[in-house]
Design a protein around this motif. Structure first.
Motif, PDB file in Angstrom:
ATOM      1  N   LEU A 159       0.843  -1.196   0.000  1.00 37.20           N
ATOM      2  CA  LEU A 159       0.000   0.000   0.000  1.00 37.20           C
ATOM      3  C   LEU A 159       0.880   1.248   0.000  1.00 37.20           C
ATOM      4  O   LEU A 159       1.506   1.580   1.010  1.00 37.20           O
ATOM      5  CB  LEU A 159      -0.916  -0.007   1.224  1.00 37.20           C
ATOM      6  N   ALA A 160       0.943   1.907  -1.144  1.00 36.12           N
ATOM      7  CA  ALA A 160       1.784   3.107  -1.245  1.00 36.12           C
ATOM      8  C   ALA A 160       1.386   3.901  -2.466  1.00 36.12           C
ATOM      9  O   ALA A 160       0.868   3.348  -3.441  1.00 36.12           O
ATOM     10  CB  ALA A 160       3.256   2.718  -1.354  1.00 36.12           C
ATOM     11  N   GLU A 161       1.649   5.202  -2.425  1.00 31.89           N
ATOM     12  CA  GLU A 161       1.505   6.029  -3.619  1.00 31.89           C
ATOM     13  C   GLU A 161       2.678   5.691  -4.527  1.00 31.89           C
ATOM     14  O   GLU A 161       3.574   4.976  -4.134  1.00 31.89           O
ATOM     15  CB  GLU A 161       1.513   7.511  -3.234  1.00 31.89           C
ATOM     16  N   SER A 162       2.632   6.214  -5.736  1.00 33.54           N
ATOM     17  CA  SER A 162       3.662   5.985  -6.748  1.00 33.54           C
ATOM     18  C   SER A 162       3.417   4.698  -7.525  1.00 33.54           C
ATOM     19  O   SER A 162       2.488   3.925  -7.226  1.00 33.54           O
ATOM     20  CB  SER A 162       5.069   5.982  -6.169  1.00 33.54           C
ATOM     21  N   LEU A 163       4.249   4.490  -8.529  1.00 31.74           N
ATOM     22  CA  LEU A 163       4.084   3.374  -9.462  1.00 31.74           C
ATOM     23  C   LEU A 163       5.371   3.226 -10.262  1.00 31.74           C
ATOM     24  O   LEU A 163       6.267   4.053 -10.162  1.00 31.74           O
ATOM     25  CB  LEU A 163       2.900   3.663 -10.412  1.00 31.74           C
ATOM     26  N   GLY A 164       5.432   2.147 -11.040  1.00 33.99           N
ATOM     27  CA  GLY A 164       6.549   2.000 -11.971  1.00 33.99           C
ATOM     28  C   GLY A 164       7.776   1.325 -11.397  1.00 33.99           C
ATOM     29  O   GLY A 164       8.805   1.239 -12.060  1.00 33.99           O
ATOM     30  N   GLY A 165       7.694   0.839 -10.153  1.00 30.65           N
ATOM     31  CA  GLY A 165       8.857   0.187  -9.562  1.00 30.65           C
ATOM     32  C   GLY A 165       8.820  -1.326  -9.735  1.00 30.65           C
ATOM     33  O   GLY A 165       7.850  -1.894 -10.249  1.00 30.65           O
ATOM     34  N   VAL A 166       9.869  -1.985  -9.277  1.00 31.80           N
ATOM     35  CA  VAL A 166      10.001  -3.439  -9.393  1.00 31.80           C
ATOM     36  C   VAL A 166       8.932  -4.138  -8.550  1.00 31.80           C
ATOM     37  O   VAL A 166       8.325  -5.114  -8.977  1.00 31.80           O
ATOM     38  CB  VAL A 166      11.426  -3.866  -8.962  1.00 31.80           C
ATOM     39  N   LYS A 167       8.703  -3.639  -7.330  1.00 32.84           N
ATOM     40  CA  LYS A 167       7.701  -4.238  -6.449  1.00 32.84           C
ATOM     41  C   LYS A 167       6.317  -3.690  -6.752  1.00 32.84           C
ATOM     42  O   LYS A 167       6.152  -2.477  -6.954  1.00 32.84           O
ATOM     43  CB  LYS A 167       8.030  -3.936  -4.980  1.00 32.84           C
ATOM     44  N   SER A 168       5.310  -4.562  -6.725  1.00 27.99           N
ATOM     45  CA  SER A 168       3.936  -4.152  -7.002  1.00 27.99           C
ATOM     46  C   SER A 168       3.414  -3.247  -5.897  1.00 27.99           C
ATOM     47  O   SER A 168       3.712  -3.455  -4.718  1.00 27.99           O
ATOM     48  CB  SER A 168       3.037  -5.380  -7.110  1.00 27.99           C
ATOM     49  N   LEU A 169       2.615  -2.251  -6.301  1.00 23.22           N
ATOM     50  CA  LEU A 169       2.006  -1.334  -5.340  1.00 23.22           C
ATOM     51  C   LEU A 169       0.501  -1.262  -5.585  1.00 23.22           C
ATOM     52  O   LEU A 169       0.030  -1.486  -6.704  1.00 23.22           O
ATOM     53  CB  LEU A 169       2.591   0.072  -5.473  1.00 23.22           C
ATOM     54  N   VAL A 170      -0.229  -0.960  -4.521  1.00 19.61           N
ATOM     55  CA  VAL A 170      -1.668  -0.744  -4.636  1.00 19.61           C
ATOM     56  C   VAL A 170      -1.983   0.593  -3.985  1.00 19.61           C
ATOM     57  O   VAL A 170      -1.328   0.971  -3.005  1.00 19.61           O
ATOM     58  CB  VAL A 170      -2.449  -1.908  -3.977  1.00 19.61           C
ATOM     59  N   CYS A 171      -2.965   1.318  -4.532  1.00 17.82           N
ATOM     60  CA  CYS A 171      -3.380   2.544  -3.865  1.00 17.82           C
ATOM     61  C   CYS A 171      -4.849   2.842  -4.093  1.00 17.82           C
ATOM     62  O   CYS A 171      -5.475   2.291  -5.001  1.00 17.82           O
ATOM     63  CB  CYS A 171      -2.465   3.712  -4.221  1.00 17.82           C
ATOM     64  N   HIS A 172      -5.392   3.681  -3.229  1.00 16.50           N
ATOM     65  CA  HIS A 172      -6.793   4.075  -3.294  1.00 16.50           C
ATOM     66  C   HIS A 172      -6.822   5.557  -3.642  1.00 16.50           C
ATOM     67  O   HIS A 172      -6.737   6.418  -2.757  1.00 16.50           O
ATOM     68  CB  HIS A 172      -7.449   3.803  -1.916  1.00 16.50           C
ATOM     69  N   PRO A 173      -6.893   5.901  -4.947  1.00 22.29           N
ATOM     70  CA  PRO A 173      -6.742   7.293  -5.383  1.00 22.29           C
ATOM     71  C   PRO A 173      -7.659   8.275  -4.654  1.00 22.29           C
ATOM     72  O   PRO A 173      -7.224   9.383  -4.306  1.00 22.29           O
ATOM     73  CB  PRO A 173      -7.068   7.228  -6.884  1.00 22.29           C
ATOM     74  N   ALA A 174      -8.924   7.903  -4.407  1.00 23.43           N
ATOM     75  CA  ALA A 174      -9.868   8.863  -3.814  1.00 23.43           C
ATOM     76  C   ALA A 174      -9.379   9.402  -2.473  1.00 23.43           C
ATOM     77  O   ALA A 174      -9.658  10.554  -2.124  1.00 23.43           O
ATOM     78  CB  ALA A 174     -11.236   8.220  -3.662  1.00 23.43           C
ATOM     79  N   THR A 175      -8.639   8.585  -1.714  1.00 26.71           N
ATOM     80  CA  THR A 175      -8.151   9.076  -0.413  1.00 26.71           C
ATOM     81  C   THR A 175      -6.638   9.262  -0.378  1.00 26.71           C
ATOM     82  O   THR A 175      -6.086   9.683   0.638  1.00 26.71           O
ATOM     83  CB  THR A 175      -8.537   8.105   0.728  1.00 26.71           C
TER      84      THR A 175
END
Ligand SMILES: *Cc1c(COP(=O)(O)O)cnc(C)c1O
Length: 394
Positions: free
Chosen positions: A320-336
């Motif tokens: 769970l983190a902002e940002s994207l494009g890295g080796v490790k997968s990330l998830v985020c909830h844009p509305a909050t």
């Protein structure tokens, strides 16, 4: 020569020592032989040899005339807005990056620069909204976070017929998939924090101009405002770029599989991914960028911020983190998270639903990523049940 070979060899061997890795010139100034007589470098805000390598490489990758490295993606965007003056208008994609919206609205409005937002997925909306005051048309394609695709070539023609510049934020596609300048864009910006850096270890931004004239204007602003990228961070972006094509190809392959999996899931209402045949502008995406890239967004059937929050707290591999494009997968909830600075009504209008979840699909084994989503979605189903029970109780 293939793109990959060309890319790898566009990063020069150090002419002074033969060092195969670009040297990091950690210096503030350069000794001069006589006043004004130097080896092309006088002060490191104006120019630094490590940063210069990155700036040349990104110009080459984007098929532009000149490149510039900034301390962040937003500093790069800021430099482009500084080409304008009071009274000018920007016509921007409605599903714009939250930070760009904040900069346009809360910093530049008070200097007399206004912004109109339109749905650029249909180029005729640009024709309808453009005015004699529109100095700059601003696109992101794909957009963040609903992966909308706009036709760069068609919109470049509309912008130029009006005497406006077209700037494309190419962060999501990266130059591994898309070169907006070839399609008519005048300026490309990047958050190099994402795919170009590629390893979630820095903040950086880049600007590329199609012409030398625009290049010297940006160069002037870069030096005058001073938001330059430091030499060590420049080196990290260069190292990231060495594997850009490999990474983006694999991100895209994984993301397509994840998108197909989500499409078939009963808890999922809608999946946004340009690589899916069902995507609104799939044909434009195929023509413009080939593969779909590494970001997938989706809306849950139970469309509440609560169910999305439960989901993003339940994944194990997707961090769970902002940002994207890295080796490790990330998830985020844009509305909050990433889009919280956009007013709720405007956010929903642009298609950012309360339960929209954005995935940055990383380079893990895709079967493990899907298993992680499966267990998290199962938990969300349970949550939905308990909320309903609560509603009955009260
Ligand atoms: C992250 C991002 C930015 C801002 O970049 P920073 O490096 O965080 O300043 C701009 N545009 C898009 C599309 C982004 O994803």
């Amino acid at each position: 020569m293939s793109k990959t070979t060309q890319l790898i060899h566009s990063i020069p061997v150090d002419p002074l020592t033969g060092s195969i890795s670009v040297p990091i010139y950690q210096t503030s100034t350069f000794v001069q032989d006589a006043p004004g007589e130097h080896k092309g470098y006088d002060y490191a805000r104006s120019n630094n040899p490590t940063r210069a390598v990155l700036e040349n490489v990104i110009a080459e990758l984007e098929h532009g005339a000149a490149g510039f490295a900034f301390a962040s993606g937003l500093a790069a965007i800021d430099a482009v807005v500084k080409l304008l003056q009071s009274g000018d208008e920007i016509l921007a994609v409605d599903d714009i990056y939250g930070g760009a919206f904040r900069l346009f609205t809360h910093v530049y409005r008070k200097f007399g620069i206004t912004v109109n937002y339109v749905d650029t997925t249909d180029a005729s909306n640009v024709t309808a909204a453009i005015t004699p005051k529109t100095r700059l048309v601003w696109l992101e394609t794909p957009t963040n976070p609903t992966l909308k695709i706009s036709d760069i070539k068609a919109i470049a023609q509309i912008a130029h017929a009006n005497g406006s510049l077209l700037c494309v934020d190419n962060t999501f596609a990266s130059p591994a998939l898309q070169q907006p300048i070839d399609l008519g864009a005048d300026i490309v910006v990047h958050s190099a924090t994402k795919y170009l850096g590629g390893h979630s270890d820095l903040i950086a931004g880049l600007v590329v101009t199609a012409t030398d004239e625009l290049g010297s204007e940006i160069k002037f602003i870069q030096n005058a405002s001073g938001a330059i990228l430091a030499p060590h961070d420049s080196w990290l972006v260069i190292r990231g770029i060495e594997t850009l094509h490999l990474r983006v190809a694999e991100h895209s392959r994984n993301a397509l599989e994840v998108a197909r999996y989500l499409q078939g899931h009963e808890a999922v209402e809608q999946v946004y991914y340009p690589g899916l045949a069902e995507h609104h502008n799939h044909d434009v995406a195929l023509r413009q960028q080939g593969a779909g890239g590494g970001v997938v967004s989706f809306v849950l059937k139970s469309d509440t911020a609560e169910s999305a929050k439960q989901l993003v707290c339940s994944t194990q591999l997707f961090k769970l983190a902002e940002s994207l494009g890295g080796v490790k997968s990330l998830v985020c909830h844009p509305a909050t998270m990433t889009h919280k600075s956009i007013p709720a009504e405007k956010r929903r209008e642009a298609g950012v639903a309360d339960s929209l979840v954005r995935l940055s699909v990383g380079l893990e084994d895709v079967a493990d990523l899907i298993a992680d989503l499966e267990q998290a979605l199962r938990k969300t189903g349970q949550h939905k049940y308990s909320v309903q029970q609560e509603a009955i109780l009260y």
